[in-house]
Design a protein around this motif. Sequence first.
Motif, PDB file in Angstrom:
ATOM      1  N   ARG A   8       0.835  -1.202   0.000  1.00  0.00           N
ATOM      2  CA  ARG A   8       0.000   0.000   0.000  1.00  0.00           C
ATOM      3  C   ARG A   8       0.869   1.251   0.000  1.00  0.00           C
ATOM      4  N   LYS A   9       1.890   1.238   0.842  1.00  0.00           N
ATOM      5  CA  LYS A   9       2.805   2.397   0.937  1.00  0.00           C
ATOM      6  C   LYS A   9       3.471   2.662  -0.413  1.00  0.00           C
ATOM      7  N   LYS A  10       3.882   1.574  -1.062  1.00  0.00           N
ATOM      8  CA  LYS A  10       4.532   1.692  -2.383  1.00  0.00           C
ATOM      9  C   LYS A  10       3.572   2.309  -3.385  1.00  0.00           C
ATOM     10  N   SER A  66       7.178  17.091   5.567  1.00  0.00           N
ATOM     11  CA  SER A  66       6.092  16.372   6.247  1.00  0.00           C
ATOM     12  C   SER A  66       6.242  14.852   6.094  1.00  0.00           C
ATOM     13  N   SER A  67       5.490  14.129   6.921  1.00  0.00           N
ATOM     14  CA  SER A  67       5.542  12.656   6.925  1.00  0.00           C
ATOM     15  C   SER A  67       5.243  12.069   5.556  1.00  0.00           C
ATOM     16  N   ILE A  68       6.105  11.195   5.086  1.00  0.00           N
ATOM     17  CA  ILE A  68       5.847  10.523   3.805  1.00  0.00           C
ATOM     18  C   ILE A  68       6.113   9.022   3.890  1.00  0.00           C
ATOM     19  N   GLY A  96       7.428   8.986   7.804  1.00  0.00           N
ATOM     20  CA  GLY A  96       6.116   8.378   7.600  1.00  0.00           C
ATOM     21  C   GLY A  96       5.770   7.442   8.749  1.00  0.00           C
ATOM     22  N   SER A  97       4.551   6.950   8.738  1.00  0.00           N
ATOM     23  CA  SER A  97       4.047   6.094   9.823  1.00  0.00           C
ATOM     24  C   SER A  97       5.017   4.956  10.167  1.00  0.00           C
ATOM     25  N   ILE A  98       5.214   4.731  11.472  1.00  0.00           N
ATOM     26  CA  ILE A  98       6.141   3.669  11.914  1.00  0.00           C
ATOM     27  C   ILE A  98       5.432   2.317  12.042  1.00  0.00           C
ATOM     28  N   ALA A 125       8.742  11.064  14.524  1.00  0.00           N
ATOM     29  CA  ALA A 125       8.125   9.803  14.075  1.00  0.00           C
ATOM     30  C   ALA A 125       6.631  10.034  13.943  1.00  0.00           C
ATOM     31  N   ASN A 126       5.927   9.044  13.385  1.00  0.00           N
ATOM     32  CA  ASN A 126       4.513   9.251  13.086  1.00  0.00           C
ATOM     33  C   ASN A 126       3.731   7.936  13.222  1.00  0.00           C
ATOM     34  N   ILE A 127       2.502   8.070  13.719  1.00  0.00           N
ATOM     35  CA  ILE A 127       1.622   6.887  13.831  1.00  0.00           C
ATOM     36  C   ILE A 127       0.167   7.325  13.645  1.00  0.00           C
ATOM     37  N   ILE A 155       0.840  12.209  15.663  1.00  0.00           N
ATOM     38  CA  ILE A 155      -0.250  11.241  15.479  1.00  0.00           C
ATOM     39  C   ILE A 155      -1.104  11.766  14.338  1.00  0.00           C
ATOM     40  N   HIS A 156      -1.336  10.946  13.316  1.00  0.00           N
ATOM     41  CA  HIS A 156      -2.198  11.464  12.248  1.00  0.00           C
ATOM     42  C   HIS A 156      -3.653  11.068  12.441  1.00  0.00           C
ATOM     43  N   LEU A 157      -4.505  12.061  12.224  1.00  0.00           N
ATOM     44  CA  LEU A 157      -5.956  11.883  12.253  1.00  0.00           C
ATOM     45  C   LEU A 157      -6.389  11.835  10.788  1.00  0.00           C
ATOM     46  N   VAL A 192      -0.156  16.582  16.920  1.00  0.00           N
ATOM     47  CA  VAL A 192      -1.271  15.914  16.234  1.00  0.00           C
ATOM     48  C   VAL A 192      -1.484  16.569  14.874  1.00  0.00           C
ATOM     49  N   LYS A 193      -1.630  15.749  13.857  1.00  0.00           N
ATOM     50  CA  LYS A 193      -1.768  16.262  12.496  1.00  0.00           C
ATOM     51  C   LYS A 193      -2.934  15.627  11.744  1.00  0.00           C
ATOM     52  N   GLU A 194      -3.389  16.318  10.698  1.00  0.00           N
ATOM     53  CA  GLU A 194      -4.300  15.702   9.735  1.00  0.00           C
ATOM     54  C   GLU A 194      -3.425  15.216   8.572  1.00  0.00           C
ATOM     55  N   GLY A 222      -4.133  20.932  -1.085  1.00  0.00           N
ATOM     56  CA  GLY A 222      -2.921  20.342  -1.673  1.00  0.00           C
ATOM     57  C   GLY A 222      -3.207  18.906  -2.065  1.00  0.00           C
ATOM     58  N   THR A 223      -2.506  17.982  -1.414  1.00  0.00           N
ATOM     59  CA  THR A 223      -2.702  16.562  -1.693  1.00  0.00           C
ATOM     60  C   THR A 223      -4.078  16.113  -1.222  1.00  0.00           C
ATOM     61  N   SER A 224      -4.785  15.394  -2.089  1.00  0.00           N
ATOM     62  CA  SER A 224      -6.107  14.889  -1.713  1.00  0.00           C
ATOM     63  C   SER A 224      -6.057  13.372  -1.596  1.00  0.00           C
ATOM     64  N   GLY A 271      -0.302  21.501   4.018  1.00  0.00           N
ATOM     65  CA  GLY A 271      -1.428  21.211   3.122  1.00  0.00           C
ATOM     66  C   GLY A 271      -1.372  22.175   1.949  1.00  0.00           C
ATOM     67  N   GLY A 272      -0.807  21.740   0.853  1.00  0.00           N
ATOM     68  CA  GLY A 272      -0.776  22.565  -0.356  1.00  0.00           C
ATOM     69  C   GLY A 272       0.199  23.723  -0.311  1.00  0.00           C
ATOM     70  N   ILE A 273       1.181  23.652   0.576  1.00  0.00           N
ATOM     71  CA  ILE A 273       2.192  24.733   0.603  1.00  0.00           C
ATOM     72  C   ILE A 273       3.266  24.373  -0.423  1.00  0.00           C
ATOM     73  N   ALA A 292       5.633  20.613   4.042  1.00  0.00           N
ATOM     74  CA  ALA A 292       5.107  20.168   2.754  1.00  0.00           C
ATOM     75  C   ALA A 292       5.559  18.730   2.517  1.00  0.00           C
ATOM     76  N   ALA A 293       4.715  17.970   1.817  1.00  0.00           N
ATOM     77  CA  ALA A 293       5.049  16.572   1.512  1.00  0.00           C
ATOM     78  C   ALA A 293       5.284  16.394   0.013  1.00  0.00           C
ATOM     79  N   ILE A 294       4.212  16.491  -0.765  1.00  0.00           N
ATOM     80  CA  ILE A 294       4.327  16.225  -2.213  1.00  0.00           C
ATOM     81  C   ILE A 294       5.423  17.057  -2.894  1.00  0.00           C
ATOM     82  N   PRO A 295       5.528  18.357  -2.612  1.00  0.00           N
ATOM     83  CA  PRO A 295       6.583  19.109  -3.325  1.00  0.00           C
ATOM     84  C   PRO A 295       7.976  18.521  -3.099  1.00  0.00           C
TER      85      PRO A 295
HETATM   86  C1  LIG Z   1       3.018   9.420  -0.446  1.00  0.00           C
HETATM   87  C2  LIG Z   1       2.563  10.054   0.817  1.00  0.00           C
HETATM   88  C3  LIG Z   1       2.632   9.341   2.010  1.00  0.00           C
HETATM   89  C4  LIG Z   1       2.196   9.922   3.206  1.00  0.00           C
HETATM   90  N1  LIG Z   1       2.308   9.205   4.370  1.00  0.00           N
HETATM   91  C5  LIG Z   1       1.929   9.775   5.544  1.00  0.00           C
HETATM   92  C6  LIG Z   1       2.110   9.099   6.778  1.00  0.00           C
HETATM   93  O1  LIG Z   1       2.623   7.972   6.832  1.00  0.00           O
HETATM   94  N2  LIG Z   1       1.689   9.713   7.907  1.00  0.00           N
HETATM   95  C7  LIG Z   1       1.116  10.969   7.882  1.00  0.00           C
HETATM   96  O2  LIG Z   1       0.782  11.511   8.937  1.00  0.00           O
HETATM   97  N3  LIG Z   1       0.949  11.628   6.730  1.00  0.00           N
HETATM   98  C8  LIG Z   1       1.332  11.073   5.572  1.00  0.00           C
HETATM   99  N4  LIG Z   1       1.174  11.768   4.402  1.00  0.00           N
HETATM  100  C9  LIG Z   1       0.488  13.084   4.427  1.00  0.00           C
HETATM  101  C10 LIG Z   1       1.472  14.243   4.448  1.00  0.00           C
HETATM  102  O3  LIG Z   1       2.275  14.205   5.599  1.00  0.00           O
HETATM  103  C11 LIG Z   1       0.747  15.603   4.385  1.00  0.00           C
HETATM  104  O4  LIG Z   1       0.016  15.826   5.571  1.00  0.00           O
HETATM  105  C12 LIG Z   1      -0.199  15.724   3.198  1.00  0.00           C
HETATM  106  O5  LIG Z   1       0.354  15.112   2.047  1.00  0.00           O
HETATM  107  C13 LIG Z   1      -0.538  17.186   2.869  1.00  0.00           C
HETATM  108  O6  LIG Z   1       0.609  17.906   2.522  1.00  0.00           O
HETATM  109  P1  LIG Z   1       0.991  18.312   0.993  1.00  0.00           P
HETATM  110  O7  LIG Z   1      -0.206  18.988   0.423  1.00  0.00           O
HETATM  111  O8  LIG Z   1       2.190  19.177   1.127  1.00  0.00           O
HETATM  112  O9  LIG Z   1       1.306  17.016   0.281  1.00  0.00           O
HETATM  113  C14 LIG Z   1       1.656  11.239   3.207  1.00  0.00           C
HETATM  114  C15 LIG Z   1       1.603  11.960   2.006  1.00  0.00           C
HETATM  115  C16 LIG Z   1       2.048  11.393   0.824  1.00  0.00           C
HETATM  116  C17 LIG Z   1       1.960  12.183  -0.432  1.00  0.00           C
END
Ligand SMILES: Cc1cc2nc3c(=O)[nH]c(=O)nc-3n(C[C@H](O)[C@H](O)[C@H](O)COP(=O)(O)O)c2cc1C
Length: 346
Positions: A8-10, A66-68, A96-98, A125-127, A155-157, A192-194, A222-224, A271-273, A292-295
């Motif tokens: 799934r992660k891949k 951000s967590s990836i 990313g999530s541990i 770390a993240n869970i 902690i992600h919500l 705590v994060k979304e 940003g990322t949906s 989120g979308g930065i 930021a994550a995706i960028p």
């Molecule tokens: C491929 C990918 C994997 C992600 N994995 C995690 C994760 O394991 N834990 C988490 O809290 N957020 C995860 N996220 C969410 C990001 O940390 C971030 O909150 C979200 O992508 C919004 O930011 P962005 O618009 O800059 O991408 C992931 C995002 C991406 C794109």
Amino acid sequence: MTKKILTRKKEHLQIANDEPIHFHELTTGFEDYHFVHNALPEIDLKDVNIKANFLGYELQSPLMISSISGGEDESKQLNRDLARAANQSGIALSLGSIRPALENPECIGSYQIARKEAPNIPIIANIGASQLVKEYKSKQLSKILKQIDVNAISIHLNPLQEALQPEGEPHFKGVSRAIEILRETLPYPVIVKEVGFGLSLDAIKRLQKMGIQWVDVAGSGGTSWSRIEHHRMKSQNKKDIATQFFEWGIPTVESIQNAIKVKQMKIIASGGIDTGLKFAKAIALGAELAGAAIPFLQARNKGGVTRVCDLINVYSETLRIAMFCTGNQDLARFRGNKSIISYRKL
Ligand SMILES: Cc1cc2nc3c(=O)[nH]c(=O)nc-3n(C[C@H](O)[C@H](O)[C@H](O)COP(=O)(O)O)c2cc1C
């Protein structure tokens, strides 16, 4: 189980890199905020200081990756590169999530690589909250956080993602108590994060009651994740359901403003930065740090560590120049300064 999570992660990494997974209509809200240009700043650019303190470290810029990722080999290489870039640039790194490492100790190397490559920066770390409710307790987490050598946990919500994800775990009953217990018993700061659908005022107020001092708003625009999970679905009917949520969530700016209303709450904006100017606006609106994550993921996949460092430099120098052109020499004056940023719908 672990194999399924790793697959799934891949898939998430591949879709996030290759597919258009941004919101289409709903935006972050930054486009309606504009800096008030100061033609008489009375400072020198060279004296503008963008250094920030976070978790006991001095960052070169109030920025976080951000967590990836984490888990399999590909994630290990990604964490290695992101950690190198973050360390070279002096910014924070969230992993990313541990969960893969909790389920399979062999995966831990993909997280430990971060500290090996980045001895001088805060690492988080993240869970997931729903896994916290069901499975993991403080003692188990504490042990693994020590092994990875991090400075905090987030902690992600992600209720919407869990609800749509084919193998999702939408278990949020008891989530507040689980977060509270973790915050009380874990010898690490808890953020705590979304994951891209934002935080409401009510949610942030409740988090504060649980003793949480840091929120990462991860707002919409940003990322949906409805789009990412949509790509993974085989059933057309499931896809049709996910489509209903393509424009769901609380935009990043609104989420930041919700958090500002909760006194003493420290804010990470994300989120979308995806531009330097959005980064600068997030800080001007009151965030301690922005992420930021995706960028960064896409930059790394296009051009490795160098490209990530270049992007960090674009964010940081944009912030520095925005501070100069609004007449603010340091972040204490710039952050949350209402006289330098105004709402104007163009
Ligand atoms: C491929 C990918 C994997 C992600 N994995 C995690 C994760 O394991 N834990 C988490 O809290 N957020 C995860 N996220 C969410 C990001 O940390 C971030 O909150 C979200 O992508 C919004 O930011 P962005 O618009 O800059 O991408 C992931 C995002 C991406 C794109």
